[in-house]
Design an enzyme around this catalytic site. Sequence first.
Site, PDB file in Angstrom:
ATOM      1  N   ARG A 180       0.703  -1.318  -0.021  1.00  0.00           N
ATOM      2  CA  ARG A 180      -0.193  -0.002   0.011  1.00  0.00           C
ATOM      3  C   ARG A 180       0.939   1.413   0.166  1.00  0.00           C
ATOM      4  NH1 ARG A 180      -2.266  -3.305  -1.401  1.00  0.00           N
ATOM      5  NH2 ARG A 180      -4.051  -4.627  -0.625  1.00  0.00           N
ATOM      6  N   SER A 231     -10.657  -1.443   3.688  1.00  0.00           N
ATOM      7  CA  SER A 231      -9.911  -1.778   4.921  1.00  0.00           C
ATOM      8  C   SER A 231      -9.392  -0.489   5.548  1.00  0.00           C
ATOM      9  CB  SER A 231      -8.842  -2.803   4.580  1.00  0.00           C
ATOM     10  OG  SER A 231      -9.467  -4.053   4.012  1.00  0.00           O
ATOM     11  N   GLU A 302      -4.574   2.526   6.586  1.00  0.00           N
ATOM     12  CA  GLU A 302      -4.354   2.314   5.239  1.00  0.00           C
ATOM     13  C   GLU A 302      -5.121   3.614   4.685  1.00  0.00           C
ATOM     14  OE1 GLU A 302      -5.545  -1.194   3.282  1.00  0.00           O
ATOM     15  OE2 GLU A 302      -6.143  -0.514   1.542  1.00  0.00           O
TER      16      GLU A 302
HETATM   17  C1  LIG Z   1     -15.835  -1.065  -0.766  1.00  0.00           C
HETATM   18  C2  LIG Z   1     -14.361  -0.617  -0.770  1.00  0.00           C
HETATM   19  C3  LIG Z   1     -13.440  -1.602  -1.058  1.00  0.00           C
HETATM   20  C4  LIG Z   1     -12.087  -1.626  -1.300  1.00  0.00           C
HETATM   21  N1  LIG Z   1     -11.064  -2.641  -1.734  1.00  0.00           N
HETATM   22  C5  LIG Z   1     -10.068  -2.389  -1.898  1.00  0.00           C
HETATM   23  C6  LIG Z   1      -9.040  -3.498  -2.190  1.00  0.00           C
HETATM   24  O1  LIG Z   1      -9.295  -4.771  -2.310  1.00  0.00           O
HETATM   25  N2  LIG Z   1      -7.744  -3.435  -2.337  1.00  0.00           N
HETATM   26  C7  LIG Z   1      -7.207  -2.149  -2.247  1.00  0.00           C
HETATM   27  O2  LIG Z   1      -5.853  -1.900  -2.214  1.00  0.00           O
HETATM   28  N3  LIG Z   1      -7.930  -0.900  -1.891  1.00  0.00           N
HETATM   29  C8  LIG Z   1      -9.246  -1.092  -1.855  1.00  0.00           C
HETATM   30  N4  LIG Z   1     -10.249  -0.016  -1.405  1.00  0.00           N
HETATM   31  C9  LIG Z   1      -9.502   1.133  -1.056  1.00  0.00           C
HETATM   32  C10 LIG Z   1      -9.479   2.105  -2.533  1.00  0.00           C
HETATM   33  O3  LIG Z   1     -10.563   1.755  -3.371  1.00  0.00           O
HETATM   34  C11 LIG Z   1      -8.061   2.026  -3.162  1.00  0.00           C
HETATM   35  O4  LIG Z   1      -7.155   2.451  -2.293  1.00  0.00           O
HETATM   36  C12 LIG Z   1      -8.022   2.904  -4.383  1.00  0.00           C
HETATM   37  O5  LIG Z   1      -7.011   2.475  -5.098  1.00  0.00           O
HETATM   38  C13 LIG Z   1      -7.999   4.398  -4.080  1.00  0.00           C
HETATM   39  O6  LIG Z   1      -8.331   5.087  -5.459  1.00  0.00           O
HETATM   40  P1  LIG Z   1      -9.217   6.651  -5.260  1.00  0.00           P
HETATM   41  O7  LIG Z   1      -9.196   7.005  -6.886  1.00  0.00           O
HETATM   42  O8  LIG Z   1     -10.389   6.091  -4.825  1.00  0.00           O
HETATM   43  O9  LIG Z   1      -8.116   7.485  -4.611  1.00  0.00           O
HETATM   44  P2  LIG Z   1      -8.487   8.632  -3.664  1.00  0.00           P
HETATM   45  O10 LIG Z   1      -9.147   8.058  -2.478  1.00  0.00           O
HETATM   46  O11 LIG Z   1      -9.148   9.646  -4.469  1.00  0.00           O
HETATM   47  O12 LIG Z   1      -7.111   8.948  -3.080  1.00  0.00           O
HETATM   48  C14 LIG Z   1      -6.304   8.332  -2.262  1.00  0.00           C
HETATM   49  C15 LIG Z   1      -4.746   8.670  -2.381  1.00  0.00           C
HETATM   50  O13 LIG Z   1      -4.338   8.790  -3.516  1.00  0.00           O
HETATM   51  C16 LIG Z   1      -3.868  10.119  -3.789  1.00  0.00           C
HETATM   52  N5  LIG Z   1      -4.343  10.169  -5.338  1.00  0.00           N
HETATM   53  C17 LIG Z   1      -5.325   9.885  -6.090  1.00  0.00           C
HETATM   54  N6  LIG Z   1      -5.122  10.202  -7.289  1.00  0.00           N
HETATM   55  C18 LIG Z   1      -3.859  10.399  -7.618  1.00  0.00           C
HETATM   56  C19 LIG Z   1      -3.267  11.103  -8.732  1.00  0.00           C
HETATM   57  N7  LIG Z   1      -3.715  10.932  -9.864  1.00  0.00           N
HETATM   58  N8  LIG Z   1      -1.842  11.429  -8.506  1.00  0.00           N
HETATM   59  C20 LIG Z   1      -1.366  11.302  -7.113  1.00  0.00           C
HETATM   60  N9  LIG Z   1      -2.028  11.077  -6.017  1.00  0.00           N
HETATM   61  C21 LIG Z   1      -3.441  10.654  -6.239  1.00  0.00           C
HETATM   62  C22 LIG Z   1      -4.835  10.916  -3.031  1.00  0.00           C
HETATM   63  O14 LIG Z   1      -4.020  12.223  -2.839  1.00  0.00           O
HETATM   64  C23 LIG Z   1      -4.950  10.191  -1.689  1.00  0.00           C
HETATM   65  O15 LIG Z   1      -3.694  10.428  -0.999  1.00  0.00           O
HETATM   66  C24 LIG Z   1     -11.703  -0.368  -1.257  1.00  0.00           C
HETATM   67  C25 LIG Z   1     -12.539   0.718  -0.885  1.00  0.00           C
HETATM   68  C26 LIG Z   1     -13.699   0.493  -0.817  1.00  0.00           C
HETATM   69  C27 LIG Z   1     -14.535   1.707  -0.444  1.00  0.00           C
END
Ligand SMILES: Cc1cc2nc3c(=O)[nH]c(=O)nc-3n(C[C@H](O)[C@H](O)[C@H](O)COP(=O)(O)OP(=O)(O)OC[C@H]3O[C@@H](n4cnc5c(N)ncnc54)[C@H](O)[C@@H]3O)c2cc1C
Length: 309
Positions: A180, A231, A302
Amino acid sequence: MNNFCEKTALACRALSDKGISFEKDAPLSMRTSFKIGGNADIAVFPETEAQLLAAVAALRGADVRFMLIGNGTNLLFSDKGYRGAVIITKKMRKISVDGNILSVLCGDSFTEAAVAAKDASLTGLEFAYGIPGSCGGAVCMNAGAYGGEVSGVLLDMRVLDTASGEVFTVSKADADFSYRHSVIRDFPNYAVISARFALRHGDKNEINAYMQDIMGRRRDKQPLEYPSAGSVFKRPAPDMYVGKMLEDLGLKGFTIGGAQVSQKHAGFIINVGGATASDVLALVDHIKKAVLAAYSVELECEICAVSEE
Ligand SMILES: Cc1cc2nc3c(=O)[nH]c(=O)nc-3n(C[C@H](O)[C@H](O)[C@H](O)COP(=O)(O)OP(=O)(O)OC[C@H]3O[C@@H](n4cnc5c(N)ncnc54)[C@H](O)[C@@H]3O)c2cc1C
């Protein structure tokens, strides 16, 4: 008008002049999967790489603090919101396939990238199916599930240094991936613009069957019917599962305000209605103390908590 409002007004004028869409006083609870968070002074919606660069230049020119977000599925914004601009990448989308290479823009859905890989009979990205984030967020977080991880398939990414305006390519070898974690997390001024995944040719039916199996397991085990950010804690060790630890401590269902340890999967904190960031943080604190006392283990979050200022 105070200095702060002047800066915001200046940024809005610059964004308008450049034709970049934005919203003032934007509710972050509507932009995050937790459905929590006050308002951001500005939410900015670039649609292309050029607009992203222009938006960053406009905000820097007005001396307005900013951060990038994707789909907001790993974030906990403060109840007081965010003083500055949140650049939301969701409109930056373009998935393409060339041989065994799948290219995405940061705002593309990670799940849609997995579907595009399947449609092109490419294997390796099945694990992404059902992860609700954007590709930029997934690369930043080194998202993973069911034995797969971004680090296993990333070829390279294009990165914008928002401080200098420089755009450069970071190869997988230089991405400093660990559980992560990626180099993007160490440099808050780095923004992922696009990424390329190196996949392998496979059988479309087998790829599809595996993706459906993964989605079934998600539906069975995760509280997808409630707002959450997935998580909450990192696994302290590869063989230590936080959900099981919390379940053994009897914490399933433990509730503070509108935030609850999920009955279905204790590794998730769910918003059962009207949860605030303070509720979630108080629950996180309670869990950390209980785990430290019972297992002598310090849990690390996380999810990314973002403060107002
Ligand atoms: C129901 C559910 C299930 C999930 N299952 C998983 C799983 O199985 N595995 C897992 O790893 N995660 C899981 N997640 C967590 C999440 O979906 C992941 O971490 C995902 O990769 C986050 O992407 P996001 O676009 O929503 O990021 P955001 O929540 O928008 O941002 C997360 C971080 O990334 C940064 N960020 C976003 N975009 C950029 C960019 N373009 N450049 C630089 N920084 C950026 C943000 O500043 C922040 O620090 C889950 C979440 C939920 C709600």
